[in-house]
Enzyme design. Structure first.
Site, PDB file in Angstrom:
ATOM      1  N   TYR A  11     -37.536  37.148  16.247  1.00  0.00           N
ATOM      2  CA  TYR A  11     -36.576  37.997  15.522  1.00  0.00           C
ATOM      3  C   TYR A  11     -35.301  38.156  16.346  1.00  0.00           C
ATOM      4  O   TYR A  11     -34.186  37.917  15.859  1.00  0.00           O
ATOM      5  CB  TYR A  11     -37.180  39.376  15.234  1.00  0.00           C
ATOM      6  CG  TYR A  11     -36.142  40.410  14.863  1.00  0.00           C
ATOM      7  CD1 TYR A  11     -35.494  40.345  13.638  1.00  0.00           C
ATOM      8  CD2 TYR A  11     -35.775  41.427  15.755  1.00  0.00           C
ATOM      9  CE1 TYR A  11     -34.511  41.275  13.301  1.00  0.00           C
ATOM     10  CE2 TYR A  11     -34.795  42.351  15.421  1.00  0.00           C
ATOM     11  CZ  TYR A  11     -34.169  42.271  14.199  1.00  0.00           C
ATOM     12  OH  TYR A  11     -33.188  43.186  13.880  1.00  0.00           O
ATOM     13  N   LYS A  47     -31.120  36.864  15.930  1.00  0.00           N
ATOM     14  CA  LYS A  47     -29.908  37.686  16.063  1.00  0.00           C
ATOM     15  C   LYS A  47     -28.960  37.051  17.076  1.00  0.00           C
ATOM     16  O   LYS A  47     -27.753  36.953  16.851  1.00  0.00           O
ATOM     17  CB  LYS A  47     -30.261  39.109  16.501  1.00  0.00           C
ATOM     18  CG  LYS A  47     -31.004  39.905  15.440  1.00  0.00           C
ATOM     19  CD  LYS A  47     -30.139  40.185  14.237  1.00  0.00           C
ATOM     20  CE  LYS A  47     -30.892  40.854  13.110  1.00  0.00           C
ATOM     21  NZ  LYS A  47     -30.174  40.830  11.834  1.00  0.00           N
ATOM     22  N   SER A  83     -28.283  43.555  16.908  1.00  0.00           N
ATOM     23  CA  SER A  83     -29.255  44.542  17.374  1.00  0.00           C
ATOM     24  C   SER A  83     -29.192  44.665  18.886  1.00  0.00           C
ATOM     25  O   SER A  83     -28.878  43.694  19.587  1.00  0.00           O
ATOM     26  CB  SER A  83     -30.636  44.053  16.951  1.00  0.00           C
ATOM     27  OG  SER A  83     -31.634  44.727  17.667  1.00  0.00           O
TER      28      SER A  83
END
Ligand code: NAD
Ligand code: UFG
Length: 337
Positions: free
Chosen positions: A148, A152, A124
C-alpha cells in the site's frame, strides 16, 4: 470552477465534497463503491441541500475514465480513489498495485489530453517509513514497508516525473497523518467493511458494543506510556486542507508537498481515555503483542502548510472523539440502516 473528486463517496472524499461546495466550488464525484456505499450520496445531498453530481465509474477501466473526461467538463481533480488497507495490501499486492497505479495513470493521461492541469493527490505519512525522529518535515527521507505504502510512493514519484516533463501541471502531494472524527451532523463518517484495522473505528465499535475490547498493540515502545503515538487529525480539518491546496494550485504553484497533520502526537492509551470521556463509559482494553510493521511514533511538523496554505488544524482530540462517537452511536451499522 468544477472539481472532479475521485473516491468522493469514501470517508475523506465525502467530507471534502461538502467542504468544496461550502467554499463555492462545483463538484463531480466519481466512485465505483468498492469501499463505500450509495447511501452516502443521499446523506451528502441532505447535508448540502442539493443533489451531488455523481458518476459511477471504475477509474481502472479505460472506457469509464475516458467517458468522464469526454462527457463532463472540470478544471481540477482531487484523487482520493484507491485501496487503503495495509494488511490487505500485503496479502493482495497485485490488486493494490493495479487499482492504485492504473487508476492514477488513466486519470493523468486524460488530464493531459483534455488540458486539465490541477491535481491533488492523497498521499500518506506512510511514505516516511520509520522516521529517524519526530516531528516529521516534508523533506524527511522517504521509504515504505508494504505494498500500500509503495503505491503511494510510486505515485508520488510518477507525479514528480510528470511535473519535470510537463511543468504546466500544478500538483499537490498531501501527506495525511491519521484522519479520524466525522461530520458534526453525525450523518456521514467512516464506515469500514468488516472488522476495522484502524484504532479509532475499532474503539468506536467497542464503545457501541459491537466488539468486546480493544487490543492495544504493544506497550513497550520508546514513547511516554509505551504505546504507539500518532498524529490524529479531524477529517473536517483534512477536508479544509484540500480546499486550501486547491486554492494554492490556482496560483500556478507547480508541484508542492504538504503534511496535513496537527503537529501533536497522542498515544493509544490517551486515545482510549479521550474516547471513554466522549462516550461516557470505560472502554475495555487489553495489552497484546506489537503489530508487525508498526512504528513507535509518527507526527507531523505541520508548519509548512500553515505558512504556505494558511491552513491549520483546529480540532483537538476530545472533539475528534466526540464526533466519532456521535457518528458511531447514531449509525451503529454505518450506512446500513
Ligand atoms: P475510502 O476507502 O473511504 O475512500 C476511497 C474511495 O475510493 C472509496 O469510496 C472507493 O470506493 C473508491 N475507489 C477505490 N478504487 C476505485 C476505483 N478504481 N475507481 C473508482 N473509485 C474507487 O478511503 P479514505 O479513508 O477516504 O481515503 C481516501 C484516500 O486517502 C485514499 O487514497 C487513501 O489511501 C488516502 N489516505 C487515507 C488515510 C486514512 O487513514 N484514511 C491516510 C492516508 C492516506
Ligand atoms: N492500534 C492498536 N490497536 C488496534 C489498532 C491500532 O493498538 O486495534 C495502534 C497501532 O499499533 C498504532 C495506533 O494504534 O500505534 C494507530 O494505528 P492505526 O492502524 O489506526 O493507524 P496507523 O498509524 O498504523 O496507519 C494509518 C493508516 C495508514 C496510513 C498511516 C499514516 O492505516 O494507511 O495511518 O497516515 F498510512
Amino acid at each position: 470552477m468544477t472539481v472532479l473528486v475521485t473516491g468522493g463517496t469514501g470517508y475523506i472524499g465525502s467530507h471534502t465534497v461538502l467542504a468544496l461546495l461550502d467554499a463555492g466550488y462545483e463538484v463531480l464525484v466519481a466512485d465505483n463503491f468498492v469501499n463505500s456505499k450509495p447511501e452516502v450520496l443521499h446523506r451528502m445531498a441532505e447535508l448540502a441541500g442539493r443533489e451531488i453530481p455523481f458518476v459511477r465509474a471504475d477509474l481502472c477501466n479505460n472506457k469509464d475514465c475516458d467517458a468522464l473526461f469526454s462527457e463532463y467538463s472540470f478544471d481540477a481533480v482531487i484523487h482520493f480513489a484507491g485501496l487503503k488497507a495495509v494488511g490487505e495490501s500485503v496479502a493482495k499486492p497485485l490488486e493494490y498495485y493495479s487499482n492504485n497505479l492504473i487508476s492514477t495513470l488513466n486519470l493523468l493521461k486524460n488530464m493531459q489530453t483534455h488540458g486539465v492541469r490541477d491535481f491533488v493527490f492523497s498521499s500518506s505519512a506512510t511514505v516516511y517509513g520509520d522516521p529517524a525522529s519526530v516531528p516529521i518535515t516534508e523533506d524527511f527521507p522517504l521509504s515504505v514497508t508494504n505494498p500500500y505504502g509503495r503505491t503511494k510512493l510510486m505515485i508520488e514519484e510518477m507525479l514528480r516525473d510528470l511535473y519535470k516533463a510537463h511543468p504546466e501541471f500544478n500538483i499537490a502531494l498531501l501527506r495525511y497523518f491519521n484522519p479520524i472524527g466525522a461530520h458534526k451532523s453525525g450523518r456521514i463518517g467512516e464506515d469500514p467493511f468488516g472488522i476495522p484495522n484502524n484504532l479509532l473505528p475499532y474503539v468506536a465499535q467497542v464503545a457501541v458494543g459491537k466488539l468486546r475490547e480493544v487490543s492495544v498493540f504493544g506497550n513497550d515502545y520508546n514513547t511516554p506510556d509505551g504505546t504507539g503515538v500518532r498524529d490524529y487529525i479531524h477529517v473536517l480539518d483534512l477536508a479544509e486542507g484540500h480546499v486550501a491546496a486547491l486554492k494554492k494550485l490556482e496560483t500556478g504553484c507547480g508541484l508542492v508537498t504538504y503534511n496535513l497533520g496537527t503537529g501533536k502526537g497522542y498515544s493509544v492509551l490517551e486515545v482510549i481515555r479521550a474516547f471513554s470521556k466522549a462516550c461516557g463509559k470505560e472502554i475495555p482494553y487489553r495489552i497484546t503483542d506489537r503489530r508487525p510493521g508498526d512504528i513507535a511514533q509518527c507526527y507531523a511538523d505541520a508548519s509548512k502548510a500553515q505558512k504556505e496554505l494558511g491552513w491549520q488544524a483546529k480540532y483537538g482530540l476530545d472533539e475528534m472523539c466526540a464526533d466519532s462517537w456521535r457518528w458511531q452511536s447514531l449509525n451503529p451499522n454505518g450506512y446500513d440502516e
